[in-house]
Write a protein that holds these residues in place. Structure first.
Motif, PDB file in Angstrom:
ATOM      1  N   TYR B  31       0.830  -1.207   0.000  1.00 24.76           N
ATOM      2  CA  TYR B  31       0.000   0.000   0.000  1.00 24.76           C
ATOM      3  C   TYR B  31       0.861   1.252   0.000  1.00 24.76           C
ATOM      4  N   SER B  94       2.443   1.263   3.687  1.00 23.39           N
ATOM      5  CA  SER B  94       2.186   0.316   4.779  1.00 23.39           C
ATOM      6  C   SER B  94       1.879  -1.050   4.191  1.00 23.39           C
ATOM      7  N   ARG B  95       1.817  -2.017   5.083  1.00 24.87           N
ATOM      8  CA  ARG B  95       1.387  -3.364   4.687  1.00 24.87           C
ATOM      9  C   ARG B  95      -0.064  -3.498   5.128  1.00 24.87           C
ATOM     10  N   PRO B  96      -1.001  -3.544   4.224  1.00 22.50           N
ATOM     11  CA  PRO B  96      -2.414  -3.530   4.601  1.00 22.50           C
ATOM     12  C   PRO B  96      -2.784  -4.655   5.563  1.00 22.50           C
ATOM     13  N   ASP B  98      -2.022  -5.328   8.359  1.00 25.08           N
ATOM     14  CA  ASP B  98      -1.003  -5.779   9.291  1.00 25.08           C
ATOM     15  C   ASP B  98      -1.084  -4.896  10.526  1.00 25.08           C
ATOM     16  N   SER B 101       1.850  -2.755  11.369  1.00 26.71           N
ATOM     17  CA  SER B 101       2.415  -1.913  10.316  1.00 26.71           C
ATOM     18  C   SER B 101       1.652  -0.606  10.207  1.00 26.71           C
TER      19      SER B 101
END
Lengths: 115, 114
Positions: B31, B94-96, B98, B101
């Protein structure tokens, strides 16, 4: 629609005083995340905390503490024994659980710590 | 070091002259997103991307374009800048989904359009 209100535009306190920054949010989601970011004079955004809507436990990290109250839709931030380095603009933000990870930001509170 | 890198940090340009602000992240995040920050308005989302070749409009997309041809890069394009696009711009990734995160922001690009 989501909304975050930071009613305090500017706050000034003398060093070593405690200060609380208010944040009130609106959302129709039952699952959401709340954040605080710090923006020092240099301009970058520094992540401070992320809290999900199911976790109403208050959090303490050194001189920083956060009070999350779902009943009043508030997520207030307190700095204890403030220091000059705490001078910054602080943003509260809200995001939904899934999909676009968009943060809805408040307008920020400028905190000035007077030496 | 994990980071989101924007370039340039400062940019002054004239109305109508196409420009690109680059954004790159080294955390393999799916993302990415662009925000603009204006006094009294906080930060508002311009565009976002859930993954390569997937982009969508945020709250204030008018006058901007983006592309996501590679996972690490997400440039913001102003085809014909106007003075009302003078602002402080932030890229984020970001890491969706997560929970560990949060959204990581770049250091910002201050754009002035005269």
């Amino acid at each position: 629609a989501q909304k975050v209100t930071q009613a305090q535009t500017e706050i000034s306190v003398v060093e070593k005083e405690d200060v609380t920054l208010d944040c009130v949010y609106e959302t129709r989601d039952t699952t959401y995340y709340l954040f605080w970011y710090k923006q020092p004079p240099s301009g970058e955004l520094v992540f401070l905390i992320r809290r999900n809507s199911f976790d109403e436990q208050n959090e303490i990290s050194g001189r920083y503490s956060w009070n999350f109250q779902k009943s009043t839709s508030s997520f207030n931030f307190t700095i204890t024994a403030s220091q000059v380095v705490d001078s910054a603009v602080y943003f509260c933000a809200l995001s939904e659980d899934f999909g676009n990870e968009k943060l809805t930001f408040g307008t920020g509170t400028r905190l000035t710590i007077i030496p | 070091e994990a980071q989101v890198t924007q370039n340039p940090r400062y940019l002054i340009t004239v109305t109508g002259k196409k420009l690109t602000v680059t954004c790159s992240q080294n955390m393999n995040h799916e993302y990415m997103s662009w925000y603009r920050q204006d006094p009294g308005l906080g930060l508002r989302q311009i565009y976002y991307s859930m993954n390569v070749e997937v982009t969508d409009k945020g709250d204030v997309p008018e006058g901007y374009k983006v592309s996501r041809k590679e996972k690490r890069n997400f440039p913001l394009i102003l085809e014909s800048p106007s003075p009302n696009q003078t602002s402080l711009y932030f890229c984020a990734s970001s890491r969706p989904r997560d929970r560990n995160s949060p959204l990581h922001f770049g250091n910002g690009t201050r754009l002035t359009v005269t």
